[in-house]
Design a protein around this motif. Structure first.
Motif, PDB file in Angstrom:
ATOM      1  N   GLY A 169      54.486  17.419 -29.601  1.00  0.00           N
ATOM      2  CA  GLY A 169      53.437  17.165 -28.613  1.00  0.00           C
ATOM      3  C   GLY A 169      52.306  16.322 -29.180  1.00  0.00           C
ATOM      4  O   GLY A 169      52.405  15.767 -30.276  1.00  0.00           O
ATOM      5  N   ALA A 170      51.210  16.277 -28.423  1.00  0.00           N
ATOM      6  CA  ALA A 170      50.107  15.364 -28.770  1.00  0.00           C
ATOM      7  C   ALA A 170      48.866  16.145 -29.198  1.00  0.00           C
ATOM      8  O   ALA A 170      48.565  17.203 -28.635  1.00  0.00           O
ATOM      9  N   PRO A 171      48.118  15.605 -30.164  1.00  0.00           N
ATOM     10  CA  PRO A 171      46.912  16.283 -30.640  1.00  0.00           C
ATOM     11  C   PRO A 171      45.920  16.618 -29.529  1.00  0.00           C
ATOM     12  O   PRO A 171      45.272  17.656 -29.567  1.00  0.00           O
ATOM     13  N   THR A 172      45.820  15.741 -28.526  1.00  0.00           N
ATOM     14  CA  THR A 172      44.833  16.000 -27.480  1.00  0.00           C
ATOM     15  C   THR A 172      45.134  17.332 -26.770  1.00  0.00           C
ATOM     16  O   THR A 172      44.230  18.118 -26.483  1.00  0.00           O
ATOM     17  N   ALA A 173      46.402  17.601 -26.527  1.00  0.00           N
ATOM     18  CA  ALA A 173      46.777  18.875 -25.890  1.00  0.00           C
ATOM     19  C   ALA A 173      46.575  20.027 -26.867  1.00  0.00           C
ATOM     20  O   ALA A 173      46.065  21.095 -26.490  1.00  0.00           O
ATOM     21  N   TYR A 174      46.940  19.824 -28.124  1.00  0.00           N
ATOM     22  CA  TYR A 174      46.766  20.896 -29.106  1.00  0.00           C
ATOM     23  C   TYR A 174      45.280  21.267 -29.233  1.00  0.00           C
ATOM     24  O   TYR A 174      44.922  22.444 -29.287  1.00  0.00           O
ATOM     25  N   ARG A 175      44.417  20.244 -29.244  1.00  0.00           N
ATOM     26  CA  ARG A 175      42.975  20.527 -29.382  1.00  0.00           C
ATOM     27  C   ARG A 175      42.454  21.301 -28.180  1.00  0.00           C
ATOM     28  O   ARG A 175      41.620  22.191 -28.301  1.00  0.00           O
ATOM     29  N   MET A 176      42.956  20.941 -27.017  1.00  0.00           N
ATOM     30  CA  MET A 176      42.525  21.636 -25.803  1.00  0.00           C
ATOM     31  C   MET A 176      42.991  23.094 -25.851  1.00  0.00           C
ATOM     32  O   MET A 176      42.214  24.008 -25.568  1.00  0.00           O
ATOM     33  N   LEU A 177      44.229  23.310 -26.253  1.00  0.00           N
ATOM     34  CA  LEU A 177      44.780  24.668 -26.226  1.00  0.00           C
ATOM     35  C   LEU A 177      44.151  25.571 -27.280  1.00  0.00           C
ATOM     36  O   LEU A 177      43.959  26.764 -27.040  1.00  0.00           O
ATOM     37  N   LEU A 178      43.824  25.004 -28.413  1.00  0.00           N
ATOM     38  CA  LEU A 178      43.300  25.870 -29.476  1.00  0.00           C
ATOM     39  C   LEU A 178      41.951  26.456 -29.098  1.00  0.00           C
ATOM     40  O   LEU A 178      41.584  27.539 -29.527  1.00  0.00           O
ATOM     41  N   ARG A 179      41.224  25.740 -28.218  1.00  0.00           N
ATOM     42  CA  ARG A 179      39.924  26.253 -27.777  1.00  0.00           C
ATOM     43  C   ARG A 179      40.062  27.428 -26.823  1.00  0.00           C
ATOM     44  O   ARG A 179      39.103  28.145 -26.571  1.00  0.00           O
ATOM     45  N   LEU A 180      41.228  27.561 -26.229  1.00  0.00           N
ATOM     46  CA  LEU A 180      41.367  28.556 -25.164  1.00  0.00           C
ATOM     47  C   LEU A 180      41.852  29.913 -25.666  1.00  0.00           C
ATOM     48  O   LEU A 180      42.085  30.826 -24.893  1.00  0.00           O
ATOM     49  N   GLY A 181      42.037  30.017 -26.954  1.00  0.00           N
ATOM     50  CA  GLY A 181      42.310  31.343 -27.507  1.00  0.00           C
ATOM     51  C   GLY A 181      43.747  31.550 -27.917  1.00  0.00           C
ATOM     52  O   GLY A 181      44.670  30.979 -27.315  1.00  0.00           O
ATOM     53  N   ASN A 182      43.926  32.382 -28.928  1.00  0.00           N
ATOM     54  CA  ASN A 182      45.256  32.564 -29.509  1.00  0.00           C
ATOM     55  C   ASN A 182      46.161  33.490 -28.693  1.00  0.00           C
ATOM     56  O   ASN A 182      47.366  33.495 -28.895  1.00  0.00           O
TER      57      ASN A 182
ATOM     58  N   GLY B 229      35.416   2.335 -27.832  1.00  0.00           N
ATOM     59  CA  GLY B 229      35.913   3.708 -27.888  1.00  0.00           C
ATOM     60  C   GLY B 229      34.991   4.514 -28.786  1.00  0.00           C
ATOM     61  O   GLY B 229      34.557   4.025 -29.822  1.00  0.00           O
ATOM     62  N   ILE B 230      34.655   5.717 -28.366  1.00  0.00           N
ATOM     63  CA  ILE B 230      33.863   6.590 -29.245  1.00  0.00           C
ATOM     64  C   ILE B 230      34.626   7.909 -29.441  1.00  0.00           C
ATOM     65  O   ILE B 230      35.428   8.293 -28.589  1.00  0.00           O
ATOM     66  N   PRO B 231      34.379   8.600 -30.543  1.00  0.00           N
ATOM     67  CA  PRO B 231      35.123   9.838 -30.781  1.00  0.00           C
ATOM     68  C   PRO B 231      34.868  10.866 -29.681  1.00  0.00           C
ATOM     69  O   PRO B 231      33.753  10.975 -29.181  1.00  0.00           O
ATOM     70  N   HIS B 232      35.919  11.575 -29.305  1.00  0.00           N
ATOM     71  CA  HIS B 232      35.813  12.621 -28.280  1.00  0.00           C
ATOM     72  C   HIS B 232      36.556  13.848 -28.787  1.00  0.00           C
ATOM     73  O   HIS B 232      37.685  13.728 -29.280  1.00  0.00           O
ATOM     74  N   GLU B 233      35.917  14.990 -28.641  1.00  0.00           N
ATOM     75  CA  GLU B 233      36.449  16.204 -29.262  1.00  0.00           C
ATOM     76  C   GLU B 233      37.870  16.565 -28.824  1.00  0.00           C
ATOM     77  O   GLU B 233      38.695  16.990 -29.618  1.00  0.00           O
ATOM     78  N   ILE B 234      38.168  16.380 -27.546  1.00  0.00           N
ATOM     79  CA  ILE B 234      39.500  16.742 -27.053  1.00  0.00           C
ATOM     80  C   ILE B 234      40.402  15.516 -26.951  1.00  0.00           C
ATOM     81  O   ILE B 234      41.539  15.517 -27.422  1.00  0.00           O
ATOM     82  N   LYS B 235      39.859  14.453 -26.336  1.00  0.00           N
ATOM     83  CA  LYS B 235      40.707  13.279 -26.060  1.00  0.00           C
ATOM     84  C   LYS B 235      40.943  12.398 -27.272  1.00  0.00           C
ATOM     85  O   LYS B 235      41.673  11.412 -27.176  1.00  0.00           O
ATOM     86  N   GLY B 236      40.295  12.677 -28.380  1.00  0.00           N
ATOM     87  CA  GLY B 236      40.416  11.799 -29.538  1.00  0.00           C
ATOM     88  C   GLY B 236      39.402  10.667 -29.442  1.00  0.00           C
ATOM     89  O   GLY B 236      38.522  10.522 -30.274  1.00  0.00           O
ATOM     90  N   GLU B 237      39.543   9.890 -28.375  1.00  0.00           N
ATOM     91  CA  GLU B 237      38.559   8.838 -28.092  1.00  0.00           C
ATOM     92  C   GLU B 237      38.292   8.810 -26.600  1.00  0.00           C
ATOM     93  O   GLU B 237      39.145   9.203 -25.801  1.00  0.00           O
ATOM     94  N   SER B 238      37.085   8.327 -26.240  1.00  0.00           N
ATOM     95  CA  SER B 238      36.835   8.040 -24.830  1.00  0.00           C
ATOM     96  C   SER B 238      36.176   6.672 -24.746  1.00  0.00           C
ATOM     97  O   SER B 238      35.637   6.167 -25.732  1.00  0.00           O
ATOM     98  N   ALA B 239      36.249   6.092 -23.540  1.00  0.00           N
ATOM     99  CA  ALA B 239      35.699   4.738 -23.364  1.00  0.00           C
ATOM    100  C   ALA B 239      34.247   4.816 -22.928  1.00  0.00           C
ATOM    101  O   ALA B 239      33.878   5.650 -22.099  1.00  0.00           O
ATOM    102  N   VAL B 240      33.425   3.934 -23.490  1.00  0.00           N
ATOM    103  CA  VAL B 240      32.036   3.795 -23.060  1.00  0.00           C
ATOM    104  C   VAL B 240      31.820   2.324 -22.734  1.00  0.00           C
ATOM    105  O   VAL B 240      32.249   1.450 -23.491  1.00  0.00           O
TER     106      VAL B 240
END
Ligand code: PRX
Length: 653
Positions: free
Chosen positions: A352-365, A552-563
């Motif tokens: 899978g992709a880091p963006t999904a892993y980052r989202m899921l890890l915040r939601l609890g084990n 692109g700037i760093p984004h905690e879940i998406k990796g990067e976001s556009a500004v």
């Protein structure tokens, strides 16, 4: 590190080389020393040929002409499906995990073969012939995978377009490749919601110049509002004969086009050819993921991306295994969806992709721990850098400390994984958040962007520069459809004699590689690659906007976001909120929802050099609050603009 590590001795995996080498290291050295012999032997033993090749490698990285196995002939669909029938006809080839899991289904090799044959006969009945390009706008699942394989069966060239793309993006890709036929779907379910693809397909068909016909897959069989050029796909498949001979193709005949973003211009259609791509897909699935034919391989990517091509469709099936197509959302019906799916099917490899892993890890084990994941052996990550926190969570929580975590680096252009921690020396430790090693036959070079030359690496030395590759490999893209000049300029001219990836990388004291990010104006939002210029073009097309720079700037879940930083035309009465939301809608509608900028600043000017080049680096520093690191701005065309932008950005925070 792991007491359940896959049998990492190369000898259990490389039947071809049993007894000749006594370590992974020795085999790797052989693969880059006698590269052609290595790939030649693999090609003979891994693929089924109608005419085996005599010439293994006729590539020249100096001129960017890449050719593997050029006098060989085969059929890709035969290699993925037919050849497994004698021994495994009843084994599941594909598990279609649908949004509503009660509708999910397992499709055996026999059933998949029959469905593909019928599908291919439908394509033939519509006049599709070898070499014709067929556009596919279908989600991941049985129809999407079968559409790709049906094209491969008759030698047609597929071009899958991600169903998240807008009508305009779809029409551009259809026309660029002069596709006459589109395979599409009317509705699809995702995360419990019904998504209307029909309107997008209608708009795209109306915009397209080349399209003659669209075959629509409609589960509900509802033909309301269809255009005259639309026909029903499923009834035609049902009525078609299940007898369809394979069409023999040359190794270098194109298998598919896949569009991806570059730093300038419109997205480019990378061309992958038949035998080399298939061999590379087969080998990376087997060796990076320690894949055995009895395994259940779950790559949760969509077929609209290269990951879906190589690791949902071609790689697992070329290995005669079972592939799981994940046609849902990781949060539906809750954040345990991935893990519940793993437990239900006893998935052995999850990718899978880091963006999904980052989202899921915040939601609890507890969403992980409530499922039995003991079947898992390898967990992969792809598409963007994986941060150490997400890596550790995968290792400790999802893998229970027992799975290998493979951070795989590669690109649409490379066809398959190039850098990955596995295969490796027996038992070698995997460093968190690092793609680490070169796959067999792959030789990395870190180059100096100033001199264009390779920086010599030796043990104990850490070097940083442009990530290049010295040797051709069978899975690499051959050209950009209709624009070989752009292909050479992008990948081969910057560092003569090498393939240039566009990424920067560090090679550490042990020789392991970490990716530092793109060196060009490409950004990566949730693993989706976009050129900043593509977003700028859309924003600049708004009647109130005169110029825009996107970063692109760093984004905690998406990796990067556009500004975006946009200059409005003088006469615009500053109802800025309205303009801002119109601009966001414009990007969502004309490009894709995921491309919409996170923030849009309206500014009076942009930091430009005197020759007019926008200094995006300065905008990135301002957005990151690193004002001290902006450096000397006195050589800019309009130095005070920097202070003005700082005030805008700081004022908005
Ligand atoms: O910047 C790298 C990043 O994604 C780019 C390739 O994007 P695309 O062609 O869409 O393919 C994505 C799926 C392979 C690369 O140039 N990238 C990909 N994998 C990684 C990565 N960055 C860091 N670590 C990775 N594992």
């Amino acid at each position: 590190m792991s007491d359940r590590r896959p049998s990492s001795g190369f000898s259990t995996k490389f039947e071809e080389f049993q007894g000749e080498f006594d370590s992974h290291e020795a085999l790797y050295k052989y693969s880059i020393g006698q590269t052609d012999e290595f790939w030649g032997r693999c090609a003979m033993s891994r693929l089924s040929w109608t005419q085996p090749p005599k010439t293994i490698n006729a590539s020249d990285v100096n001129s960017g002409e890449i050719k593997w196995f050029q006098d060989g002939k085969l059929n890709v669909c035969y290699n993925c499906v037919d050849r497994h029938l004698p021994n495994h006809a009843d084994k599941p080839a594909l598990i279609w995990e649908r949004d509503d899991s009660s509708k999910s289904r397992k499709v055996s090799y026999r059933e998949l073969h029959e469905y593909i044959c019928k599908f291919a006969n439908v394509l033939k009945a519509h006049g599709v012939q070898k070499g014709d390009r067929v556009a596919i706008y279908l989600p991941v699942g049985l129809q999407g995978a079968a559409a790709m394989l049906a094209c491969a069966r008759i030698g047609a060239v597929h071009s899958v377009i991600f169903t998240g793309f807008s009508a305009e993006a779809l029409a551009h890709r259809i026309d660029d490749a002069d596709c006459k036929l589109l395979l599409a779907q009317d509705y699809t379910d995702r995360g419990g919601k019904t998504i209307n693809l029909k309107q997008i397909v209608i708009d795209a068909a109306n915009k397209s110049q080349s399209l003659r016909k669209t075959l629509v897959y409609s589960e509900a069989g509802n033909r309301d509002g269809w255009l005259e050029s639309f026909e029903d796909l499923s009834s035609q498949i049902d009525a078609a004969s299940s007898d369809c001979q394979i069409v023999e193709v040359s190794a270098e005949d194109p298998l598919f086009l896949l569009y991806t973003s570059g730093s300038t211009g419109k997205p480019k259609g990378l061309v992958h050819t038949s035998a080399g791509y298939l061999l590379y897909a087969q080998m990376t699935v087997k060796h990076v993921f320690d894949f055995e034919p009895s395994d259940i391989f779950a790559c949760v990517a969509d077929i609209g991306w290269i990951t879906g091509h190589t690791y949902v469709v071609y790689g697992p099936l070329a290995n005669g295994g079972t592939t799981l197509c994940f046609d849902s959302h990781p949060l539906y019906p809750n954040a345990g969806r991935y893990w519940e799916t793993v437990a239900r099917y006893h998935v052995t490899q999850f990718y899978g992709a880091p963006t999904a892993y980052r989202m899921l890890l915040r939601l609890g084990n507890e969403f992980v721990k409530s499922h039995d994941l003991s079947s898992l052996r390898v967990i992969g990550s792809v598409g963007e850098p994986i941060n150490v926190a997400a890596w550790t969570w995968l290792h400790q929580v999802v893998g229970n400390g027992k799975c290998d975590i493979v951070d795989t680096w590669w690109q649409t252009e490379t066809g398959g994984n190039l850098l990955t921690p596995r295969p490796s020396n027996q038992g070698a430790e995997i460093k968190p958040g690092m793609a680490m090693r070169q796959f067999y036959g792959i030789e990395v070079a870190i180059c100096d962007p100033g001199t264009g030359k390779e920086i010599a690496w030796e043990s104990g030395k850490k070097i940083e520069g442009a990530l290049c590759f010295k040797k051709p490999w069978p899975g690499m893209a051959r050209t950009i459809y209709g624009n070989h000049k752009r292909f050479l300029e992008t990948y081969y001219n910057p560092y003569p004699g090498m393939y240039f990836s566009g990424d920067g990388a560090v090679r550490d004291e042990d020789g392991y590689v970490t990716i530092t990010g793109r060196m060009d104006d490409v950004i990566n939002i949730s693993g989706h690659r976009l050129g900043t210029a593509e977003i700028e073009d859309v924003l600049n097309s708004h009647e109130s906007v005169s110029e825009t720079a996107v970063i692109g700037i760093p984004h905690e879940i998406k990796g990067e976001s556009a500004v975006a930083f946009s200059i409005l035309k003088d006469q615009v009465d500053l109802k800025q909120e309205n303009v801002r939301s119109e601009l966001i809608q414009l990007v969502r509608g004309r490009l894709a929802k995921f491309a919409a900028p996170e923030k849009i600043y309206f500014v009076n000017g942009l930091p430009k050099t005197r020759s007019g080049k926008i200094m995006r680096r300065i905008l990135r520093k301002i957005s990151a609050g690193q004002i001290d690191e902006i450096g000397d701005v006195t050589t800019l065309a309009d130095p005070p603009v920097v202070q003005h932008i700082i005030e805008k950005v700081v004022g908005a925070k």
